[in-house]
Write a protein that holds these residues in place. Sequence first.
Motif, mmCIF file in Angstrom:
data_model
loop_
_atom_site.group_PDB
_atom_site.id
_atom_site.type_symbol
_atom_site.label_atom_id
_atom_site.label_comp_id
_atom_site.label_asym_id
_atom_site.label_seq_id
_atom_site.Cartn_x
_atom_site.Cartn_y
_atom_site.Cartn_z
ATOM 1 N N LEU A 130 0.601 -1.127 -0.043
ATOM 2 C CA LEU A 130 0.142 0.032 0.120
ATOM 3 C C LEU A 130 0.825 1.143 -0.064
ATOM 4 O O LEU A 130 1.687 1.650 0.911
ATOM 5 N N LEU A 131 0.710 1.947 -0.935
ATOM 6 C CA LEU A 131 1.479 3.403 -1.064
ATOM 7 C C LEU A 131 0.651 4.299 -0.695
ATOM 8 O O LEU A 131 -0.305 4.593 -1.001
ATOM 9 N N PRO A 132 1.518 5.504 -0.226
ATOM 10 C CA PRO A 132 0.865 6.753 0.191
ATOM 11 C C PRO A 132 0.414 7.555 -0.791
ATOM 12 O O PRO A 132 1.115 7.947 -1.942
ATOM 13 N N LYS A 133 -1.126 7.989 -0.884
ATOM 14 C CA LYS A 133 -1.450 8.916 -2.021
ATOM 15 C C LYS A 133 -2.398 10.203 -1.251
ATOM 16 O O LYS A 133 -2.468 9.729 -0.133
ATOM 17 N N ILE A 134 -2.773 10.945 -2.225
ATOM 18 C CA ILE A 134 -3.686 11.952 -1.590
ATOM 19 C C ILE A 134 -5.094 11.936 -2.529
ATOM 20 O O ILE A 134 -4.895 11.785 -3.806
ATOM 21 N N ALA A 135 -6.068 11.724 -1.850
ATOM 22 C CA ALA A 135 -7.371 11.574 -2.347
ATOM 23 C C ALA A 135 -8.000 13.232 -2.311
ATOM 24 O O ALA A 135 -7.964 13.804 -1.157
ATOM 25 N N ILE A 136 -8.383 13.733 -3.454
ATOM 26 C CA ILE A 136 -9.087 15.036 -3.488
ATOM 27 C C ILE A 136 -10.697 14.764 -4.005
ATOM 28 O O ILE A 136 -10.743 14.218 -4.952
ATOM 29 N N TRP A 137 -11.597 15.495 -3.352
ATOM 30 C CA TRP A 137 -12.798 15.569 -3.773
ATOM 31 C C TRP A 137 -13.416 17.026 -4.011
ATOM 32 O O TRP A 137 -13.141 17.883 -3.157
ATOM 33 N N LEU A 138 -13.831 17.124 -5.084
ATOM 34 C CA LEU A 138 -14.482 18.571 -5.367
ATOM 35 C C LEU A 138 -15.887 18.310 -5.944
ATOM 36 O O LEU A 138 -16.159 17.301 -6.695
ATOM 37 N N ILE A 139 -16.844 19.094 -5.538
ATOM 38 C CA ILE A 139 -18.194 19.351 -6.188
ATOM 39 C C ILE A 139 -17.998 20.368 -7.091
ATOM 40 O O ILE A 139 -18.035 21.683 -6.482
ATOM 41 N N VAL A 140 -18.608 20.288 -8.569
ATOM 42 C CA VAL A 140 -18.550 21.369 -9.354
ATOM 43 C C VAL A 140 -19.683 21.194 -10.241
ATOM 44 O O VAL A 140 -20.190 20.411 -10.268
ATOM 45 N N GLU A 141 -19.984 22.549 -10.832
ATOM 46 C CA GLU A 141 -20.876 22.561 -12.129
ATOM 47 C C GLU A 141 -20.560 21.698 -13.007
ATOM 48 O O GLU A 141 -19.461 21.440 -13.484
ATOM 49 N N ASP A 142 -21.457 21.033 -13.980
ATOM 50 C CA ASP A 142 -21.416 20.277 -15.017
ATOM 51 C C ASP A 142 -20.382 21.161 -15.959
ATOM 52 O O ASP A 142 -19.780 20.368 -16.733
ATOM 53 N N THR A 143 -20.568 22.191 -16.334
ATOM 54 C CA THR A 143 -19.910 22.991 -17.290
ATOM 55 C C THR A 143 -18.277 23.020 -16.776
ATOM 56 O O THR A 143 -17.354 23.237 -17.900
ATOM 57 N N GLN A 144 -17.882 22.892 -15.671
ATOM 58 C CA GLN A 144 -16.608 22.808 -15.282
ATOM 59 C C GLN A 144 -15.562 21.549 -15.225
ATOM 60 O O GLN A 144 -14.408 21.615 -15.119
ATOM 61 N N VAL A 145 -16.470 20.440 -15.396
ATOM 62 C CA VAL A 145 -15.913 19.161 -15.332
ATOM 63 C C VAL A 145 -14.640 18.891 -16.418
ATOM 64 O O VAL A 145 -13.599 18.415 -15.767
ATOM 65 N N GLU A 146 -14.996 19.230 -17.524
ATOM 66 C CA GLU A 146 -13.939 18.900 -18.534
ATOM 67 C C GLU A 146 -12.711 19.698 -18.128
ATOM 68 O O GLU A 146 -11.608 19.313 -18.373
ATOM 69 N N ALA A 147 -13.060 21.058 -18.135
ATOM 70 C CA ALA A 147 -11.742 21.905 -17.886
ATOM 71 C C ALA A 147 -10.906 21.577 -16.587
ATOM 72 O O ALA A 147 -9.485 21.409 -16.618
ATOM 73 N N ILE A 148 -11.582 21.082 -15.762
ATOM 74 C CA ILE A 148 -10.757 20.755 -14.254
ATOM 75 C C ILE A 148 -10.208 19.320 -14.350
ATOM 76 O O ILE A 148 -8.928 19.177 -13.700
ATOM 77 N N THR A 149 -10.804 18.431 -15.047
ATOM 78 C CA THR A 149 -10.045 17.242 -15.203
ATOM 79 C C THR A 149 -9.004 17.399 -16.061
ATOM 80 O O THR A 149 -7.690 16.737 -15.839
ATOM 81 N N ASP A 150 -8.936 18.379 -16.949
ATOM 82 C CA ASP A 150 -8.066 18.572 -18.046
ATOM 83 C C ASP A 150 -6.708 19.144 -17.319
ATOM 84 O O ASP A 150 -5.748 18.792 -17.451
ATOM 85 N N GLU A 151 -6.964 19.872 -16.034
ATOM 86 C CA GLU A 151 -6.117 20.703 -15.359
ATOM 87 C C GLU A 151 -5.513 19.661 -14.464
ATOM 88 O O GLU A 151 -4.039 19.597 -14.100
ATOM 89 N N ILE A 152 -6.320 18.741 -13.823
ATOM 90 C CA ILE A 152 -5.748 17.633 -12.805
ATOM 91 C C ILE A 152 -4.634 16.838 -13.853
ATOM 92 O O ILE A 152 -3.572 16.659 -13.609
ATOM 93 N N ILE A 153 -4.945 16.417 -14.853
ATOM 94 C CA ILE A 153 -4.236 15.619 -15.592
ATOM 95 C C ILE A 153 -2.829 16.223 -16.147
ATOM 96 O O ILE A 153 -1.861 15.738 -16.151
ATOM 97 N N ALA A 154 -2.887 17.547 -16.658
ATOM 98 C CA ALA A 154 -1.772 18.351 -16.865
ATOM 99 C C ALA A 154 -0.635 18.556 -15.810
ATOM 100 O O ALA A 154 0.346 18.488 -16.017
ATOM 101 N N ILE A 155 -1.490 18.731 -14.519
ATOM 102 C CA ILE A 155 -0.349 18.954 -13.536
ATOM 103 C C ILE A 155 0.074 17.604 -12.771
ATOM 104 O O ILE A 155 1.205 17.427 -12.525
ATOM 105 N N CYS A 156 -0.737 16.512 -12.829
ATOM 106 C CA CYS A 156 -0.388 15.603 -12.210
ATOM 107 C C CYS A 156 0.332 14.189 -12.973
ATOM 108 O O CYS A 156 0.717 13.459 -12.527
#
Length: 113
Positions: free
Chosen positions: A56-82
Amino acid sequence: MKKIEAIIRQEKLEELKLALDKDFQISGMTVTQVLGHGNQKGVAEFVRGQKVIPTLLPKIAIWLIVEDTQVEAITDEIIAICHTGEVGDGKIFIYNVEEVIRIRTKERGENAI
């Protein structure tokens, strides 16, 4: 509304928090330290000359509740950074959220986010 759950490397948390706040003015998130494994299955380490493979490896879990219109942009940002291109970069899960209620004001829906 959608719930975005991202499991990421620990060292990416601060960079991701800053980017989400700057680019999306995220009003709130939940962050938890978690243990787990996927395809990575642990990394071999040597402790006192003995090979040890933690499962078992240490990780970080992040939870966000967002408007439907923001989902794609936020997931793209998460992918770009992580994204590092290495095993263990993490996963993103997206769920439908039926209702949100702010307990203090009794606001409902997107106003409660």
